[in-house]
Write an enzyme that holds these catalytic residues in place. Sequence first.
Site, PDB file in Angstrom:
ATOM      1  N   HIS A 176       3.526  -5.131   9.523  1.00 29.63           N
ATOM      2  CA  HIS A 176       2.245  -4.532   8.632  1.00 29.63           C
ATOM      3  C   HIS A 176       1.519  -5.884   8.547  1.00 29.63           C
ATOM      4  CE1 HIS A 176       3.554  -0.387   6.761  1.00 29.63           C
ATOM      5  NE2 HIS A 176       3.010  -0.381   7.792  1.00 29.63           N
ATOM      6  N   CYS A 207     -11.065 -12.208  12.602  1.00 31.09           N
ATOM      7  CA  CYS A 207     -12.313 -11.324  12.815  1.00 31.09           C
ATOM      8  C   CYS A 207     -12.502 -10.498  12.127  1.00 31.09           C
ATOM      9  CB  CYS A 207     -13.436 -12.443  13.475  1.00 31.09           C
ATOM     10  SG  CYS A 207     -14.140 -12.147  13.462  1.00 31.09           S
TER      11      CYS A 207
HETATM   12  N1  APR Z   1      16.201  -3.353  -4.104  1.00 29.49           N
HETATM   13  C1  APR Z   1      16.606  -2.028  -2.867  1.00 29.49           C
HETATM   14  N2  APR Z   1      15.487  -0.775  -3.193  1.00 29.49           N
HETATM   15  C2  APR Z   1      14.788  -1.104  -4.563  1.00 29.49           C
HETATM   16  C3  APR Z   1      14.960  -2.493  -5.418  1.00 29.49           C
HETATM   17  C4  APR Z   1      15.458  -4.176  -4.697  1.00 29.49           C
HETATM   18  N3  APR Z   1      15.470  -4.792  -6.010  1.00 29.49           N
HETATM   19  N4  APR Z   1      13.170  -2.629  -5.309  1.00 29.49           N
HETATM   20  C5  APR Z   1      12.885  -1.424  -5.935  1.00 29.49           C
HETATM   21  N5  APR Z   1      13.481  -0.971  -4.804  1.00 29.49           N
HETATM   22  C6  APR Z   1      12.620   0.509  -4.089  1.00 29.49           C
HETATM   23  C7  APR Z   1      12.349   1.371  -3.990  1.00 29.49           C
HETATM   24  O1  APR Z   1      13.729   2.050  -5.128  1.00 29.49           O
HETATM   25  C8  APR Z   1      11.342   1.950  -3.570  1.00 29.49           C
HETATM   26  O2  APR Z   1      12.263   3.076  -3.043  1.00 29.49           O
HETATM   27  O3  APR Z   1      11.880  -0.215  -2.428  1.00 29.49           O
HETATM   28  C9  APR Z   1      11.020   1.148  -2.449  1.00 29.49           C
HETATM   29  C10 APR Z   1       9.601   0.147  -2.574  1.00 29.49           C
HETATM   30  O4  APR Z   1       9.033   1.339  -2.285  1.00 29.49           O
HETATM   31  P1  APR Z   1       7.549   0.934  -2.016  1.00 29.49           P
HETATM   32  O5  APR Z   1       6.996   0.207  -2.545  1.00 29.49           O
HETATM   33  O6  APR Z   1       6.593   2.154  -1.427  1.00 29.49           O
HETATM   34  O7  APR Z   1       7.526   0.428  -1.125  1.00 29.49           O
HETATM   35  P2  APR Z   1       7.779   0.226   0.786  1.00 29.49           P
HETATM   36  O8  APR Z   1       8.339   1.100   1.788  1.00 29.49           O
HETATM   37  O9  APR Z   1       7.395  -1.121   1.527  1.00 29.49           O
HETATM   38  O10 APR Z   1       5.956   0.574   1.175  1.00 29.49           O
HETATM   39  C11 APR Z   1       5.941   1.754   2.352  1.00 29.49           C
HETATM   40  O11 APR Z   1       3.353   1.240   2.155  1.00 29.49           O
HETATM   41  O12 APR Z   1       2.332  -0.222   0.187  1.00 29.49           O
HETATM   42  C12 APR Z   1       2.307   0.382   0.973  1.00 29.49           C
HETATM   43  O13 APR Z   1       1.994  -0.871   3.515  1.00 29.49           O
HETATM   44  C13 APR Z   1       2.408  -0.901   2.679  1.00 29.49           C
HETATM   45  O14 APR Z   1       4.308  -1.950   3.704  1.00 29.49           O
HETATM   46  C14 APR Z   1       4.147  -1.148   2.369  1.00 29.49           C
HETATM   47  C15 APR Z   1       3.692   0.654   2.583  1.00 29.49           C
END
Ligand code: APR
Length: 247
Positions: free
Chosen positions: A114, A122
């Site tokens: 990402h 740019c």
């Molecule tokens: N250890 C393990 N898992 C965790 C922890 C932790 N300490 N804290 C939170 N989580 C888990 C949550 O339960 C959730 O399932 O991590 C996940 C985070 O989810 P998102 O915030 O949706 O993150 P992500 O999956 O990386 O999002 C994907 O969406 O925001 C956009 O482009 C952005 O790269 C990102 C993509």
Amino acid sequence: METLLLDSNTWLLVLTGAGVSAESGVPTFRGMNGLWEDQPVTEVASPRGFAKDPMRVWRFYSQRRAGAADVSPNPGHEALVAWERHLGDRFLLATQNVDGLHRRAGSQRVVEMHGNLFTSRCSNPDCTRPPFPDTTVYASGTVPGCKECGALLRPHIVWFGEQLDPDDLTRIESFAVKAMRSGGRLVFLAAGTSGAVYPAAGMVDNVRAAGGETWLVNLDASENASSFEHFVQGKSGEVLPKLGRLV
Ligand code: APR
């Protein structure tokens, strides 16, 4: 707790998401309820959001730059560095995180699917200036311009509604193909990701279809948790350092 054997026959493909950085103090997308300044992040971090209000988009990313510069890698990041040292070219880390913490911890074989928070480019697709390192926290109400063509600069981030870099996807696929062709044991491990954003969320199905083994380390049962053969529930900073059995 189950352990994950990492031996000389193992090829390990890791996918990380925001949860891996949570224990470093970087808020997850879910943790913010998908909102920033009461706006859906999916609107702000998008080509439409940038066309509508580039100042607001830069304010969002400048805040994130300031926040990410102040945090440090946690034991989850460090465990992945140790696994990579052990496996060498039989290790690849694909991350959805843009905070750069994996590289700061010492990971080298990293695909930042990402993009990267500390890189700008740019916004003019015809400009020849390549993406460049940029740690600047721009003052609120300003938008940086390209010194080559004068168009607006933008963060080097894959926004909602944008395609991933095909070279990144090829690198990930080639790793899995090489593992299978070598006759090795392909393992896919996802950590700290909600399994909601594609194509990353579909990697587990592709690996299973190719005959690989699948592991999930996550705080909650993520949306695609049932697709994994092994699910270790917990914080990645606590689970990952204990999970790998390096032989
Ligand atoms: N250890 C393990 N898992 C965790 C922890 C932790 N300490 N804290 C939170 N989580 C888990 C949550 O339960 C959730 O399932 O991590 C996940 C985070 O989810 P998102 O915030 O949706 O993150 P992500 O999956 O990386 O999002 C994907 O969406 O925001 C956009 O482009 C952005 O790269 C990102 C993509």
